[in-house]
Design an enzyme around this catalytic site. Structure first.
Site, PDB file in Angstrom:
ATOM      1  N   LYS A   1       0.944   4.296  -2.877  1.00 49.54           N
ATOM      2  CA  LYS A   1       0.596   5.670  -2.540  1.00 49.54           C
ATOM      3  C   LYS A   1       1.793   6.618  -2.709  1.00 49.54           C
ATOM      4  O   LYS A   1       1.618   7.806  -3.026  1.00 49.54           O
ATOM      5  CB  LYS A   1       0.052   5.742  -1.118  1.00 49.54           C
ATOM      6  CG  LYS A   1      -1.331   5.102  -0.960  1.00 49.54           C
ATOM      7  CD  LYS A   1      -2.362   5.817  -1.816  1.00 49.54           C
ATOM      8  CE  LYS A   1      -3.770   5.307  -1.563  1.00 49.54           C
ATOM      9  NZ  LYS A   1      -4.809   6.070  -2.316  1.00 49.54           N
TER      10      LYS A   1
ATOM     11  N   TYR B   1       0.839  -1.206   0.000  1.00 51.79           N
ATOM     12  CA  TYR B   1       0.000   0.000   0.000  1.00 51.79           C
ATOM     13  C   TYR B   1       0.868   1.248   0.000  1.00 51.79           C
ATOM     14  O   TYR B   1       0.637   2.191  -0.770  1.00 51.79           O
ATOM     15  CB  TYR B   1      -0.908  -0.028   1.229  1.00 51.79           C
ATOM     16  CG  TYR B   1      -1.853   1.149   1.354  1.00 51.79           C
ATOM     17  CD1 TYR B   1      -3.017   1.203   0.594  1.00 51.79           C
ATOM     18  CD2 TYR B   1      -1.590   2.193   2.236  1.00 51.79           C
ATOM     19  CE1 TYR B   1      -3.891   2.271   0.702  1.00 51.79           C
ATOM     20  CE2 TYR B   1      -2.463   3.261   2.356  1.00 51.79           C
ATOM     21  CZ  TYR B   1      -3.603   3.302   1.588  1.00 51.79           C
ATOM     22  OH  TYR B   1      -4.469   4.367   1.708  1.00 51.79           O
TER      23      TYR B   1
END
Length: 243
Positions: free
Chosen positions: A160, A156
């Site tokens: 991002k 993740y």
């Protein structure tokens, strides 16, 4: 009158959470809004009804923005119903906690595709219209995980973090054409997605540092209305990361 009056906005992942608050905030600022969703059509239709109650036009469009064909179909529908997109909010994304040893190549690539490649695909598709108009706003939702590693996992955080680099590149290359690109990196925001954070982890996060979707939406409107903010990352995290 807001500079957003009668502008056309597209918010991806707009049926709930930050996306929903953003779509409504842009409508209150005068924009007509395309509400993208992947699976919750009823919720997206409800967001559109709320936008229309504000006197603005709205259209719900189902699309998986990690897929090129879906993105083309999405933008064709928006352009036919509302016109060329002038304000793009790349908000759609996924989050699921995995420890490092459980992150497979397939998981890693899936998160990159959904969280990062989708931003590239949608932005590339709207750019010709923005460049032709010599006006555009690109606002990308990143995360504090891009800056600190976060609690969800490396898969993740990497997806991002890529958004921040992509945003700065668009900003540097398009600023002279009247197009700005900025990112927002929220900490924990009180949404359905945040509800999936395990209780033991959430208990370690001070309640006063948990933000609301409306707080994020207000920053989106600020960035959409302002021509002199470009290439920046707005941190909404109650000081958990300072830059």
């Amino acid at each position: 009158m807001s500079i957003l009056q009668d502008r056309i906005a597209l918010v991806t992942g707009a049926s709930r959470g930050i996306g929903k608050s953003t779509a409504l905030a842009l409508a209150r600022a005068g924009a007509h809004v395309a509400v993208n969703f992947q699976s919750n059509g009823d919720a997206a239709a409800d967001v559109c009804r709320q936008i229309e109650a504000l006197g603005r036009k709205a259209i719900p469009v189902q699309a998986d923005v990690s897929k090129t064909a879906d993105v083309d179909r999405l933008l064709s529908a928006v352009e036919k119903a509302l016109g060329s997109v002038q304000v793009l909010v790349n908000n759609a994304g996924i989050a699921q906690i995995y420890p490092p040893e459980r992150v497979t190549e397939q998981i890693f690539e899936h998160f990159l595709r959904v969280n990062l490649t989708s931003v590239f695909l949608v932005t590339q598709r709207v750019l010709p219209g923005m460049r032709s108009a010599k006006w555009g706003r690109i606002i990308n939702l990143s995360s504090i995980a891009a800056q600190t590693g976060g609690i969800i996992g490396l898969h993740y955080a990497a997806s991002k973090a890529g958004i921040l680099g992509l945003t700065r590149s668009y900003a540097a290359q398009l600023g002279k054409e009247g197009i700005t690109a900025n990112a927002i990196a929220p900490g924990l925001i009180d949404t359905d997605m945040a509800a999936g954070v395990p209780a033991d982890i959430r208990a370690k996060i001070p309640t006063e540092t948990v933000g609301s979707p409306d707080e994020v939406a207000r920053i989106v409107v600020l960035l959409a209305e302002t021509k002199t903010i470009n290439g920046q990352t707005y941190n909404i995290n109650a000081g958990r990361y300072m830059s």
